[in-house]
Design a protein around this motif. Structure first.
Motif, mmCIF file in Angstrom:
data_model
loop_
_atom_site.group_PDB
_atom_site.id
_atom_site.type_symbol
_atom_site.label_atom_id
_atom_site.label_comp_id
_atom_site.label_asym_id
_atom_site.label_seq_id
_atom_site.Cartn_x
_atom_site.Cartn_y
_atom_site.Cartn_z
ATOM 1 N N ASP A 1 2.574 13.431 1.597
ATOM 2 C CA ASP A 1 3.890 14.004 1.905
ATOM 3 C C ASP A 1 3.794 15.493 2.212
ATOM 4 O O ASP A 1 4.462 15.988 3.125
ATOM 5 C CB ASP A 1 4.866 13.765 0.753
ATOM 6 C CG ASP A 1 5.235 12.288 0.584
ATOM 7 O OD1 ASP A 1 4.934 11.474 1.484
ATOM 8 O OD2 ASP A 1 5.820 11.956 -0.468
ATOM 9 N N ARG B 1 -5.042 9.119 -0.402
ATOM 10 C CA ARG B 1 -3.828 8.296 -0.311
ATOM 11 C C ARG B 1 -2.791 8.654 -1.372
ATOM 12 O O ARG B 1 -1.765 7.993 -1.497
ATOM 13 C CB ARG B 1 -4.168 6.810 -0.335
ATOM 14 C CG ARG B 1 -4.615 6.244 -1.622
ATOM 15 C CD ARG B 1 -4.758 4.720 -1.537
ATOM 16 N NE ARG B 1 -4.990 4.215 -2.843
ATOM 17 C CZ ARG B 1 -6.181 4.014 -3.393
ATOM 18 N NH1 ARG B 1 -7.269 4.259 -2.696
ATOM 19 N NH2 ARG B 1 -6.283 3.575 -4.619
ATOM 20 N N THR C 1 -6.548 4.347 12.421
ATOM 21 C CA THR C 1 -5.959 5.247 11.434
ATOM 22 C C THR C 1 -5.977 6.687 11.946
ATOM 23 O O THR C 1 -5.009 7.425 11.779
ATOM 24 C CB THR C 1 -6.701 5.133 10.086
ATOM 25 O OG1 THR C 1 -6.659 3.758 9.660
ATOM 26 C CG2 THR C 1 -6.080 6.006 9.020
ATOM 27 N N ASP D 1 4.760 7.620 8.238
ATOM 28 C CA ASP D 1 5.051 6.428 7.449
ATOM 29 C C ASP D 1 3.998 6.354 6.333
ATOM 30 O O ASP D 1 2.876 5.908 6.564
ATOM 31 C CB ASP D 1 4.997 5.196 8.355
ATOM 32 C CG ASP D 1 5.303 3.903 7.645
ATOM 33 O OD1 ASP D 1 5.297 3.852 6.399
ATOM 34 O OD2 ASP D 1 5.543 2.908 8.360
ATOM 35 N N ARG D 2 4.377 6.825 5.154
ATOM 36 C CA ARG D 2 3.432 6.883 4.043
ATOM 37 C C ARG D 2 2.864 5.516 3.702
ATOM 38 O O ARG D 2 1.667 5.366 3.459
ATOM 39 C CB ARG D 2 4.067 7.493 2.802
ATOM 40 C CG ARG D 2 3.018 7.604 1.696
ATOM 41 C CD ARG D 2 3.510 7.880 0.300
ATOM 42 N NE ARG D 2 4.619 8.772 0.166
ATOM 43 C CZ ARG D 2 5.588 8.581 -0.746
ATOM 44 N NH1 ARG D 2 5.556 7.529 -1.540
ATOM 45 N NH2 ARG D 2 6.559 9.430 -0.856
ATOM 46 N N SER D 3 3.690 4.494 3.665
ATOM 47 C CA SER D 3 3.190 3.170 3.264
ATOM 48 C C SER D 3 2.164 2.643 4.271
ATOM 49 O O SER D 3 1.188 1.991 3.889
ATOM 50 C CB SER D 3 4.336 2.184 3.074
ATOM 51 O OG SER D 3 5.034 1.981 4.268
ATOM 52 N N PHE D 4 2.374 2.942 5.550
ATOM 53 C CA PHE D 4 1.415 2.493 6.565
ATOM 54 C C PHE D 4 0.063 3.172 6.374
ATOM 55 O O PHE D 4 -0.979 2.511 6.363
ATOM 56 C CB PHE D 4 1.944 2.765 7.978
ATOM 57 C CG PHE D 4 0.998 2.313 9.048
ATOM 58 C CD1 PHE D 4 0.999 0.991 9.469
ATOM 59 C CD2 PHE D 4 0.092 3.196 9.620
ATOM 60 C CE1 PHE D 4 0.111 0.557 10.443
ATOM 61 C CE2 PHE D 4 -0.797 2.771 10.585
ATOM 62 C CZ PHE D 4 -0.787 1.453 11.006
ATOM 63 N N THR E 1 -1.095 4.656 3.714
ATOM 64 C CA THR E 1 -1.665 4.256 2.423
ATOM 65 C C THR E 1 -2.355 2.902 2.544
ATOM 66 O O THR E 1 -3.480 2.725 2.053
ATOM 67 C CB THR E 1 -0.559 4.209 1.341
ATOM 68 O OG1 THR E 1 0.014 5.511 1.226
ATOM 69 C CG2 THR E 1 -1.110 3.775 0.003
ATOM 70 N N GLN E 2 -1.707 1.953 3.204
ATOM 71 C CA GLN E 2 -2.313 0.632 3.376
ATOM 72 C C GLN E 2 -3.569 0.706 4.246
ATOM 73 O O GLN E 2 -4.569 0.050 3.954
ATOM 74 C CB GLN E 2 -1.308 -0.359 3.979
ATOM 75 C CG GLN E 2 -1.809 -1.793 4.006
ATOM 76 C CD GLN E 2 -2.172 -2.311 2.621
ATOM 77 O OE1 GLN E 2 -1.366 -2.262 1.694
ATOM 78 N NE2 GLN E 2 -3.391 -2.822 2.454
ATOM 79 N N SER E 3 -3.535 1.526 5.281
ATOM 80 C CA SER E 3 -4.718 1.699 6.129
ATOM 81 C C SER E 3 -5.886 2.240 5.314
ATOM 82 O O SER E 3 -7.022 1.768 5.453
ATOM 83 C CB SER E 3 -4.417 2.656 7.287
ATOM 84 O OG SER E 3 -3.536 2.076 8.197
ATOM 85 N N PRO F 1 0.369 10.031 -2.811
ATOM 86 C CA PRO F 1 1.647 10.275 -2.123
ATOM 87 C C PRO F 1 2.023 11.749 -1.999
ATOM 88 O O PRO F 1 2.476 12.184 -0.931
ATOM 89 C CB PRO F 1 2.670 9.521 -2.983
ATOM 90 C CG PRO F 1 1.877 8.439 -3.639
ATOM 91 C CD PRO F 1 0.514 9.027 -3.872
#
Length: 189
Positions: free
Chosen positions: A157, A151, A97, A112-115, A117-119, A153
């Motif tokens: 961002d 995390r 991460t 890549d926000r989703s990446f 966030t998942q990490s 958003p």
């Protein structure tokens, strides 16, 4: 009646002290320079993004308390074999991460926000599982608070936007992350 053990009492005292010592001055005495520097810069980043000094202090204090308590547990060999495997997995995830955050900073349009966030969700789950047997619900809620904050958003961002006003601070944080990663590589060799 359980047997008196000085080591158990010492561990409880250390954990209690860890929950009392969340200010940056005390943290500097317990944490290495790179970690202290990254915490200082994370505070500035949190405050800069949110404009909320009190919330930023709370996030960083909670982070310090968690880091110190996990360090105390590790130093006192409190983790069993399965937990040590999980700790190693968490460390690899943290390193991955961190490298991802560094690449987001260095390479335009790679965020890549989703990446991320998942990490962060994965790391929170691993850390919670690692310490749930050893620490109180209050500490588990601190872990939740820290990972929820980072995390968010709007926070992510704002930090990773192409022309972010926080780019200089992110640069300092990525430099500190590189230092920490290099130190962990040296320790592994």
């Amino acid at each position: 009646m359980s047997e008196f053990r000085a080591k158990d009492i010492g561990l409880r005292v250390q954990k209690k002290l860890a929950s009392k010592i969340s200010n940056k001055t005390v943290a500097r005495t317990l944490l290495d320079d790179a970690t202290s520097q990254i915490l200082d810069n994370l505070f500035k980043l949190c405050k800069g993004v949110t404009g909320n000094k009190k919330e930023s202090e709370k996030v960083i204090k909670n982070l310090i308390k968690v880091v110190v308590k996990v360090g105390i547990l590790n130093k006192n060999d409190q983790f069993d074999h399965d937990e040590m495997v999980l700790a190693a997995k968490f460390q690899r995830k943290f390193q991955m991460t961190s490298m991802t955050i560094i690449s987001f900073y260095q390479i335009d349009f790679s965020y890549d926000r989703s990446f991320i966030t998942q990490s962060l969700l994965d790391m929170k789950a691993m850390l919670t599982k690692l310490v749930e047997r050893h620490l109180t619900d209050k500490t588990l809620s601190r872990i939740e608070h820290v990972f929820t904050f980072f995390r968010e958003p709007r926070f992510l961002d704002a930090v990773f936007a192409r022309n972010s006003e926080h780019r200089d601070l992110l640069g300092k944080i990525t430099k500190d992350l590189n230092t920490i990663l290099e130190a962990s590589e040296d320790d592994a060799s």
